[in-house]
Every structure is written in structure tokens, then in C-alpha cells.
Design a protein around this motif. Sequence first.
Motif: not given
Length: 563
Positions: A534-549
Amino acid sequence: MSVEAWTTVLVILSFIVYVYIGWHSRVKDTKGFFVASQGVPSIANGAATAADWMSAASFISMAGLISFLGYDGSIYLMGWTGGYVLLALLLAPYLRKFGKYTVPDFVGDRYYSRTARLVAVVAAIFISLTYVAGQMRGVGIVFSRFLQVDINTGVIIGMVIVAFFAILGGMKGITWTQVAQYCVLIIAYLIPAIAISVLLTNNPIPQLGFTFSDIMERLNGIQVDLGFAEYTQPFTNKSMLDVLFITIALMVGTAGLPHVIVRFYTVPNVRAARYSAGWALLFIAILYTTAPAIAGFARYNLIQTLHNNTIEEVRQLDWATKWENTGLLAFNDKNGDGKIQLTPDTETNEITIDPDIIVLSTPEVAQLAPWVIALVAAGGLAAALSTASGLLLVISSSVAHDVYYRIINPDASEAQRLLVGRFMVGFAIVIAGYFGTNPPGFVAQVVAFAFGLAAASFFPVIILGIFDQRTNREGAIAGMIVGLVFTTIYIIGVKFYQMPTWFFGVSAEGIGTVGMVLNFIVTWIVSRLTPAPPAEIQQLVESLRTPGNEPLPLADIGEEELD
């Protein structure tokens, strides 16, 4: 005082410390029980991770296997340390950012599937039970020699101690107990290593004495005289392909071990996870760079002490008699000449040594002070108990959190979840005790099977779950099942039913590499042949690799509807 008296004193003192920490760290909520309230400082988590990871296999058995295998034993050094680097760089920060409690939690939410969660739970329990068998055997070995009790009795004593601080304090109690256990085990490992290095090489730094003295040349000469290959000659016990496959299996298996991964959920944020990984690597390196020196020194001392002496002379050695009483050391004058010889031919060899006694016996063979010998025993217990407690909590959390709370009873109260978690720790300890008294191999061999299972099940789905948006639940489920089933059947067939190593001679310890490759292939192909996540899962994976603390603000993805 005697060695036994010193051992009793040091073991009792260390156990009092562990019990006190467990009592002081007792928790009343599930967050404290499963992830130590995510408040562990980086350096403390680094020490706890090192203790959790450096099990009885590292402390008791690894140097023994290197001592027996020579150059080929470096598979354990390269595999386990390389795997930890892999875990620290590729997995730990992302899993902490995902913000869940367990590996099955990650798998269930990332792959939006109850089925995936259940497969991950089965894998986690299977891996942990295999691994904990080695720890319980290590506990039994230490007790059987140094407290002169039956191995089974030693296992039961260890079970009771682990049960106390694991059931009361959960991850919080285990974490701070492991910090204390790391201090005990590293001191216990270094003091005899330094003393023996001075005796054999006149260098107080074991790593330098091992590398720059002539001790390895002398050992090579002795080996050749006895009919063995040179100690430093490669691929004498295992083929090059098997060495490669075992090393890879240990590396990726390390990166997939659930009891190590969960340690990175206990720190406050992603930055702390990275720092704790660095501290852990430093703490691990201290022991792992010392192990080859201990292995070489131990083999040299044992040959010099035992070979070509009369049985009467050997049995006048107090340590030899007591280890013989455990059944882990045996002498048999097959040719009747009154002397015992060490040879590479099993038909004529008259000295049988279990690899698991090498580290524990080395201070005695070198005639070090009784308190040093006792300290090594306490260190071996610390290594075994620290890892056993982490594994037991993985089993507990897999059932209590991932099955009971997330699937069976989502409305369960904190008290109910905590009760189930504590009950499962107790149940898992009983199972661990059984495997400890009926182990399927040497400590390090048993642990190597666990690494192979972790490599074949978790590593591919975690890596693809982080770095590939297209990997879906169908692929993850199929990949985990294929990898786990293939690896398990091969290991059981080779180890218990004398099945030939039909895959190009690769041993049971190395077959996890093949299982991992099959998992990757099946996961990738099935994911491409079935609908995208689903789109929300793909967005989740993208966010997971975005730098952040900070951890991701995860929404309820809805396993019930999507599975």
C-alpha cells in the motif's frame, strides 16, 4: 584458599550483585519490561550489548575452537565481528527509528501482515532456543568443574539466577545486570591473558605478544613434529568454500539476531542507537582481539604439559584430574607404553580434550594464582547468563507482545501483558534448561546454528524492508519460510541423521548463507509477481531512510484488514 573456595566466593559475590540489580530494577509496565523504558544511556547500552552478544560461545568456546582449528578458526572472529559492524551500520539506526519493541513487531508492521508477524515470531523463538542451549551448556560446564557439581545441577542453578532478574526486571533489569556482567567477563578474560602472555612472550599485551614474538613459530614446529599441519596453515580442517560460507553466515546471522537487535530499542533516540553501536564495537573488540592469543597460548601450554608424559605424572596435576572427572578431558594409553601421546590420528590419539574447556583450563595449566582461575569461572558464568537472559526476553516478548497482545487480545491491560510476559520468561527458562542438559553440540557449534537460522530468516526481510519499497508481505512470508525451512532441514539432516553435506561440501554451520540467498531470491521474485505494498507502507519506508533523530509517528496500518 583453593580454586574451588575462591570460585565459590567470587560466584556468590557476583550473583548477589546480579540479584540486587534485578530487584532494584524491577518494573511495573510493559515498556520497562520489554525495552527498559527506552531510557538507557549510550555507553551503558554499549556495554550491555557487548555482554549480550559475547555469549558463552565467545568467552568459553571461541578460543577453544580457534585452538583446535588454527587458522580456520578465524571464521568465528571474522564472522562475528564483521557481522556486528554490518548490524551497526545497516540495521540498528533504522530499526530504532521505526520505534517498535521487537523484530516481529517490525516485520508485522512493515509487511502489514499478521502472517508475517507469526512467521517472524516462530523464527525468533526457534533461533533463541537454539542459541540459549549453548549458554546453558556453558553454565553447566563452569559449575561442573569449579564447584564440583553435576553439569545438570549447574544448569539448574543458572536457570534460577536468570529467572530472578529476568522475571522481576525484564529488559531494564537485564540491561543493568549485563553492564555488571560485561565488567566481570572482560576483567576475567584479560587478566589471565596478560599473565600468560608475560610468561610465554615477555610481553604484557597479549595481542602484541602473539603477533611479534616467536610463539607461533614454536607452536608450528611442535605441530609438525606431532604429525599435525602447521597451526597457521589455512584450510587444513575446512575447505575454502566452507570457510567463506560459514563466515558469511555468521556475519549476516549476527545482523539478524533478535536479542541483539532489541538492544537498540532501549535507547532514547536514533542518535543514541548509533553511539551505543560504536561503544559496543569498542567493548567487543577488546575481547575479540585477545581471543587468538589465548587460543595459541593455550594450545602451546597444553601440548607441552600433557604430551609424552606418563599417566601418573599427568594425574598428579590437580587440574587434569578434576577436568577428567567432568568427562570433558580423557586419557587412554592405547599402546600400553605408560605414556600418553597427542596425535592427529583418532585411532592412536590418547588425549581427548573438549574444546569448551580450553579457556577455562588455561589459567590452571599455566599455574596462575587460584583467584585468577576463579575469576575466569565467574567471567564464563557472566557471559553465559547475560546472553541467556537477553534470549529469554526475546522469547517472552515474541509471545506476550507479538502474539498475545498484537493478535489474540489487543485490549489486554498493562497488568495482563506484564503477567503473560513474566510467565513466558519462566516457561522459556524451563525449555532452555532442557536444552542445556541435552545439547546438540559444542557451545560454539550450537550457537553457529542459531546464526545460520537468523541469516536465513531475518536478515533478508529486514534489509529489504528498510531499503526496498517494493518488497511486500507475500514476498517476505515466502522468503522467510523458504530460508528457514531449507536451513533447518539441512542442519538437522547433517548433524542428527548423518546426511552428507551435499551442497558442495558446505557444513551445517555454513548452510545459512545458502538459506539467506534463497530468501533474498524468493522474496524479490514473489514481491515483483504480486501487488505492490500500500502507498502508506511505501511512504513509511521512504521516511525510514530520511535523516532524522526521532522515531516515526506510526499509524495503525491495520494488519487485520490487509492480511
